[in-house]
Design an enzyme around this catalytic site. Structure first.
Site, PDB file in Angstrom:
ATOM      1  N   GLY A  71     -24.475 -17.130 -62.159  1.00 30.24           N
ATOM      2  CA  GLY A  71     -25.097 -16.257 -63.147  1.00 30.24           C
ATOM      3  C   GLY A  71     -26.607 -16.265 -62.977  1.00 30.24           C
ATOM      4  O   GLY A  71     -27.272 -15.238 -63.096  1.00 30.24           O
ATOM      5  N   THR A  72     -27.138 -17.429 -62.672  1.00 33.55           N
ATOM      6  CA  THR A  72     -28.583 -17.571 -62.465  1.00 33.55           C
ATOM      7  C   THR A  72     -29.052 -16.690 -61.306  1.00 33.55           C
ATOM      8  O   THR A  72     -30.072 -15.994 -61.408  1.00 33.55           O
ATOM      9  CB  THR A  72     -28.924 -19.050 -62.174  1.00 33.55           C
ATOM     10  OG1 THR A  72     -28.538 -19.829 -63.310  1.00 33.55           O
ATOM     11  CG2 THR A  72     -30.401 -19.241 -61.897  1.00 33.55           C
ATOM     12  N   ASN A  92     -26.325 -17.761 -75.605  1.00 31.14           N
ATOM     13  CA  ASN A  92     -25.521 -18.944 -75.281  1.00 31.14           C
ATOM     14  C   ASN A  92     -25.631 -20.051 -76.321  1.00 31.14           C
ATOM     15  O   ASN A  92     -24.737 -20.868 -76.455  1.00 31.14           O
ATOM     16  CB  ASN A  92     -25.903 -19.477 -73.900  1.00 31.14           C
ATOM     17  CG  ASN A  92     -27.395 -19.557 -73.685  1.00 31.14           C
ATOM     18  OD1 ASN A  92     -28.104 -18.549 -73.780  1.00 31.14           O
ATOM     19  ND2 ASN A  92     -27.890 -20.745 -73.420  1.00 31.14           N
ATOM     20  N   HIS A 101     -17.796 -19.560 -64.180  1.00 30.05           N
ATOM     21  CA  HIS A 101     -17.428 -20.824 -64.838  1.00 30.05           C
ATOM     22  C   HIS A 101     -17.501 -20.779 -66.361  1.00 30.05           C
ATOM     23  O   HIS A 101     -17.162 -21.755 -67.023  1.00 30.05           O
ATOM     24  CB  HIS A 101     -18.231 -21.999 -64.262  1.00 30.05           C
ATOM     25  CG  HIS A 101     -19.645 -22.111 -64.716  1.00 30.05           C
ATOM     26  ND1 HIS A 101     -20.028 -23.007 -65.678  1.00 30.05           N
ATOM     27  CD2 HIS A 101     -20.767 -21.462 -64.341  1.00 30.05           C
ATOM     28  CE1 HIS A 101     -21.349 -22.911 -65.857  1.00 30.05           C
ATOM     29  NE2 HIS A 101     -21.811 -21.973 -65.059  1.00 30.05           N
ATOM     30  N   THR A 107     -21.906 -16.079 -46.288  1.00 30.87           N
ATOM     31  CA  THR A 107     -20.448 -16.016 -46.289  1.00 30.87           C
ATOM     32  C   THR A 107     -19.931 -16.109 -47.719  1.00 30.87           C
ATOM     33  O   THR A 107     -20.348 -16.974 -48.486  1.00 30.87           O
ATOM     34  CB  THR A 107     -19.868 -17.156 -45.433  1.00 30.87           C
ATOM     35  OG1 THR A 107     -20.387 -17.014 -44.118  1.00 30.87           O
ATOM     36  CG2 THR A 107     -18.349 -17.111 -45.393  1.00 30.87           C
ATOM     37  N   CYS A 130     -33.268 -32.942 -75.056  1.00 30.90           N
ATOM     38  CA  CYS A 130     -33.609 -34.326 -74.726  1.00 30.90           C
ATOM     39  C   CYS A 130     -32.887 -34.784 -73.466  1.00 30.90           C
ATOM     40  O   CYS A 130     -33.442 -35.501 -72.647  1.00 30.90           O
ATOM     41  CB  CYS A 130     -33.224 -35.267 -75.860  1.00 30.90           C
ATOM     42  SG  CYS A 130     -34.051 -34.867 -77.390  1.00 30.90           S
TER      43      CYS A 130
HETATM   44  C1  LIG Z   1     -24.480 -20.197 -68.147  1.00 31.36           C
HETATM   45  C2  LIG Z   1     -25.442 -19.079 -68.335  1.00 31.36           C
HETATM   46  C3  LIG Z   1     -26.243 -18.613 -67.292  1.00 31.36           C
HETATM   47  C4  LIG Z   1     -26.271 -19.280 -65.938  1.00 31.36           C
HETATM   48  O1  LIG Z   1     -25.096 -19.085 -65.222  1.00 31.36           O
HETATM   49  P1  LIG Z   1     -24.781 -20.124 -64.008  1.00 31.36           P
HETATM   50  O2  LIG Z   1     -23.593 -19.530 -63.339  1.00 31.36           O
HETATM   51  O3  LIG Z   1     -24.511 -21.436 -64.659  1.00 31.36           O
HETATM   52  O4  LIG Z   1     -25.989 -20.138 -63.154  1.00 31.36           O
HETATM   53  C5  LIG Z   1     -27.075 -17.550 -67.506  1.00 31.36           C
HETATM   54  N1  LIG Z   1     -27.119 -16.943 -68.705  1.00 31.36           N
HETATM   55  C6  LIG Z   1     -26.362 -17.339 -69.737  1.00 31.36           C
HETATM   56  C7  LIG Z   1     -26.445 -16.618 -71.028  1.00 31.36           C
HETATM   57  C8  LIG Z   1     -25.511 -18.433 -69.594  1.00 31.36           C
HETATM   58  O5  LIG Z   1     -24.785 -18.839 -70.621  1.00 31.36           O
END
Ligand SMILES: *Cc1c(COP(=O)(O)O)cnc(C)c1O
Length: 389
Positions: free
Chosen positions: A71-72, A151, A201, A237, A325
């Site tokens: 996602g990042t 989140n 995930h 890949t 923390c």
């Molecule tokens: C978990 C999350 C991400 C990051 O996704 P990853 O696959 O862990 O890099 C980005 N944005 C939100 C809102 C998330 O909850």
């Protein structure tokens, strides 16, 4: 050890139906999708089937879906890729104060490298003002990036309205929908979304796979250079196993969305009602209704969220707090501060995120364990002593 997992916004367990579909690709069907022999063609086919499933879940077409490593990465690509490809038009980007760090830090990186950033504030529930957004748009604005659902506090933004404003002004609209996809209904066309990030995930598939939806015709540069994978737009890949898993996971969640949303909303409300009944000096963070079905975020006054976590951990109950923390910083969450919470109140936060493996009984156990923990911590708290005087 038997434990209860309440950190589904952090990551999720791989569901058995998803594990089953990836096994052949670990064994005999391990071929590189770019090769041409039989098992490689099988891999290629699996890749494209997964792409169709992801597209279908958000109302896109398969050629608008690009797989990434997280996602990042999807957030980085959407923002840096659009910034790079549209710098002739302008260098102004609009985002919100409560974005995930994958968006905020990417925008901040750009703002240190010649781009200009407007960070929209949010109201007490974590929602941006559409008026503020409209006012922030300038002739040189190239991108609006506002997350679908938060989140930490679960708040869902008025995405279709944001999309409409972006479209009317000819500005691209990216949404980080990592928390929303599979849990809330999404249609990229009805909502005028141009770019959307998602991650496997958070949907009961393994870590390390994401996808970016890119509306056809969007001007965007690649950020990962190398081979010609993903139609020359994202080299490397393909993570075949992760992608196959994502395809199956998103397909299942889409089928289950109505029933599961209703079930989780029921558990969520039971938890909120139970906590307010048994524990004084507590606040619900985020919007009471416009929130993710499985998200609950409380602030317990006069105590530290980290201490609650440790005591829950001793009972085998896993949750999360709003202060970082654990990551070596004492700053409370930027999201809770953006709601207007004091540092002290933000420090007392506890995030419970329910998922498909949580049961009614899990919530009963938490409702039993939590009040004595809060009481014990308050009895030791100088702030609480002070307040009682
Ligand atoms: C978990 C999350 C991400 C990051 O996704 P990853 O696959 O862990 O890099 C980005 N944005 C939100 C809102 C998330 O909850």
């Amino acid at each position: 050890m038997k434990y209860i997992y309440f950190d589904n916004a952090g990551t999720t367990r791989v569901r058995p139906e998803v594990r089953d579909v990836i096994l052949p690709y670990l064994d005999e069907d391990f071929g590189n999708p770019s090769a041409i022999y039989d098992i490689a063609r099988k891999s290629k086919k699996a890749l494209e089937t997964a792409r169709e499933k992801v597209a279908k879940a958000i109302g896109a077409s398969p050629d608008e879906i690009f797989f990434t490593g997280s996602g990042t990465e999807s957030d980085n690509w959407a923002i840096k890729g659009v910034a790079e490809a549209n710098k002739q038009k302008g260098k102004h980007i609009i985002t919100s104060a409560i974005e995930h760090h994958a968006v905020l830090n990417t925008c901040e990186y750009l703002s240190k490298n010649g781009y200009e950033l407007t960070v929209l504030p949010v109201d007490e529930y974590g929602i941006i003002s559409l008026e503020d957004l409209e006012k922030a748009i300038r002739p040189d604005t190239i991108l609006i990036s506002v997350m679908f659902a938060n989140n930490e506090i679960g708040t869902i933004q008025p995405i279709a309205e944001i999309g409409k404003i972006a479209r009317n002004h000819g500005v691209y609209f990216h949404t980080d929908a990592v928390q929303a996809v599979g849990h809330v209904k999404i249609n990229v066309n009805e909502m005028n979304i141009d770019l959307l990030s998602l991650s496997a995930h958070k949907m009961y598939a393994p870590k390390g796979t994401g996808a970016l939806y890119i509306r056809k015709g969007t001007k965007i540069k690649p950020i990962i250079h190398g081979g010609g994978q993903e139609r020359n737009r994202r080299a490397g890949t393909e993570n075949l196993i992760g992608i196959v898993a994502l395809g199956r996971a998103i397909e299942l969640l889409t089928e289950e969305i109505d029933a599961e949303s209703e079930r989780l909303t029921g558990l969520r409300q039971k938890l909120i009602t139970g906590v307010f009944k048994d524990i004084p000096h507590v606040r619900l963070n985020g919007h009471p209704e416009k929130r993710l079905p499985g998200n609950v975020n409380f602030s317990f006054e006069y105590i530290e969220g980290e201490s609650i976590l440790l005591m829950l951990d001793m009972k085998g109950i896993y949750a999360s707090s709003g202060s970082a923390c654990t990551s070596g910083s004492l700053d409370p969450s930027h999201v809770l501060l953006a709601l207007g919470l004091s540092h002290a109140t933000a420090h007392g936060s506890l995030r419970i995120t329910l998922g498909k493996f949580n049961t009614d009984e899990d919530v009963d156990i938490l409702l039993n364990e939590l009040p004595p923990i809060i009481k014990k911590l308050r009895d030791m708290s100088p702030l609480y002593e002070e307040m009682k005087k």
